[in-house]
Design a protein around this motif. Sequence first.
Motif, PDB file in Angstrom:
ATOM      1  N   UNK A 173      -3.274  11.043  -8.942  1.00  0.00           N
ATOM      2  CA  UNK A 173      -4.641  10.719  -8.546  1.00  0.00           C
ATOM      3  C   UNK A 173      -4.663  10.406  -7.055  1.00  0.00           C
ATOM      4  N   UNK A 174      -5.545  11.021  -6.274  1.00  0.00           N
ATOM      5  CA  UNK A 174      -5.655  10.648  -4.859  1.00  0.00           C
ATOM      6  C   UNK A 174      -6.080   9.179  -4.745  1.00  0.00           C
ATOM      7  N   UNK A 175      -5.443   8.457  -3.831  1.00  0.00           N
ATOM      8  CA  UNK A 175      -5.721   7.031  -3.643  1.00  0.00           C
ATOM      9  C   UNK A 175      -6.140   6.795  -2.200  1.00  0.00           C
ATOM     10  N   UNK A 176      -7.287   6.163  -2.026  1.00  0.00           N
ATOM     11  CA  UNK A 176      -7.837   5.897  -0.692  1.00  0.00           C
ATOM     12  C   UNK A 176      -7.259   4.618  -0.111  1.00  0.00           C
ATOM     13  N   UNK A 177      -6.660   4.733   1.074  1.00  0.00           N
ATOM     14  CA  UNK A 177      -6.240   3.549   1.831  1.00  0.00           C
ATOM     15  C   UNK A 177      -7.411   3.165   2.723  1.00  0.00           C
ATOM     16  N   UNK A 178      -7.916   1.932   2.599  1.00  0.00           N
ATOM     17  CA  UNK A 178      -9.079   1.539   3.401  1.00  0.00           C
ATOM     18  C   UNK A 178      -8.756   1.418   4.889  1.00  0.00           C
ATOM     19  N   UNK A 179      -9.789   1.174   5.672  1.00  0.00           N
ATOM     20  CA  UNK A 179      -9.615   0.981   7.114  1.00  0.00           C
ATOM     21  C   UNK A 179      -8.660  -0.190   7.346  1.00  0.00           C
ATOM     22  N   UNK A 180      -7.886  -0.129   8.388  1.00  0.00           N
ATOM     23  CA  UNK A 180      -8.001   0.787   9.514  1.00  0.00           C
ATOM     24  C   UNK A 180      -7.349   2.149   9.291  1.00  0.00           C
ATOM     25  N   UNK A 181      -6.851   2.404   8.084  1.00  0.00           N
ATOM     26  CA  UNK A 181      -6.188   3.684   7.816  1.00  0.00           C
ATOM     27  C   UNK A 181      -7.200   4.778   7.506  1.00  0.00           C
ATOM     28  N   UNK A 182      -8.097   4.529   6.565  1.00  0.00           N
ATOM     29  CA  UNK A 182      -9.138   5.488   6.248  1.00  0.00           C
ATOM     30  C   UNK A 182      -8.590   6.848   5.859  1.00  0.00           C
ATOM     31  N   UNK A 183      -7.565   6.855   5.028  1.00  0.00           N
ATOM     32  CA  UNK A 183      -7.007   8.126   4.601  1.00  0.00           C
ATOM     33  C   UNK A 183      -6.741   8.118   3.107  1.00  0.00           C
ATOM     34  N   UNK A 184      -6.568   9.313   2.578  1.00  0.00           N
ATOM     35  CA  UNK A 184      -6.343   9.477   1.151  1.00  0.00           C
ATOM     36  C   UNK A 184      -4.880   9.857   0.938  1.00  0.00           C
ATOM     37  N   UNK A 185      -4.208   9.098   0.079  1.00  0.00           N
ATOM     38  CA  UNK A 185      -2.808   9.377  -0.231  1.00  0.00           C
ATOM     39  C   UNK A 185      -2.719  10.355  -1.391  1.00  0.00           C
ATOM     40  N   UNK A 186      -1.869  11.347  -1.240  1.00  0.00           N
ATOM     41  CA  UNK A 186      -1.557  12.260  -2.328  1.00  0.00           C
ATOM     42  C   UNK A 186      -0.415  11.629  -3.114  1.00  0.00           C
ATOM     43  N   UNK A 187      -0.674  11.222  -4.335  1.00  0.00           N
ATOM     44  CA  UNK A 187       0.349  10.538  -5.132  1.00  0.00           C
ATOM     45  C   UNK A 187       1.044  11.476  -6.114  1.00  0.00           C
ATOM     46  N   UNK A 188       0.767  12.769  -6.001  1.00  0.00           N
ATOM     47  CA  UNK A 188       1.315  13.738  -6.942  1.00  0.00           C
ATOM     48  C   UNK A 188       2.825  13.852  -6.915  1.00  0.00           C
ATOM     49  N   UNK A 189       3.435  13.667  -5.771  1.00  0.00           N
ATOM     50  CA  UNK A 189       4.888  13.834  -5.669  1.00  0.00           C
ATOM     51  C   UNK A 189       5.696  12.585  -5.907  1.00  0.00           C
ATOM     52  N   UNK A 190       5.008  11.468  -6.165  1.00  0.00           N
ATOM     53  CA  UNK A 190       5.735  10.212  -6.339  1.00  0.00           C
ATOM     54  C   UNK A 190       6.537  10.210  -7.620  1.00  0.00           C
TER      55      UNK A 190
END
Length: 190
Positions: A173-190
């Motif tokens: 599931x894509x996981x959103x890191x909030x600001x100041x990062x503001x990016x979506x983590x791809x958790x598929x390969x974990x």
Amino acid sequence: MTTAHDYSGHREYGDIANPELALKYAIQHVSGDRTELVEGVISIVTPAWDHERAAKIVRRQIEARVDELGCVEGSGNLDLPGSSNWYVPDIAVVPDALARDGAALLPDQTLLIVEVTSKSNAETDRVVKRRRYAEYGAPLYLLVDRVEKTVTVFSGPGRLGYTEVDGPHSFGTPVRLPEPFGLELDTGGL
């Protein structure tokens, strides 16, 4: 904000009169690089390759944003003054200016802390460290739980814990890191 102690050059810290200082001095001078003090118990951290792989997957996804923020990511020492805790997180993101003198930092000086569980430390990362990181003001705590195969983002630290929880999200599931990062983590390969 609490101030970190520099235990490196002080002989008086070996004094038994202050067990917190004596333990933290020992952790830095007697043990290896990845030794923690968790609720007064010395723990030598020896991550397996699958653990390191999971940390690397997260690190690679955040490193461009970390550079943009003028920060550095690594696994340096975090002091929790007034407690018998000295942590070495799997990843901590800190301002570059704070990472220059080699001293331990405090959780509230980080932008993000990431812990990746192993079977041997899963409960510590899920419960103890989550509580302590919140208590000591770490703004974001990302828990990559390899045992449960989930990722959870904790934010809004306070004395009683984190007030905001996003997850747990199943791996993939894509996981959103909030600001100041503001990016979506791809958790598929974990």
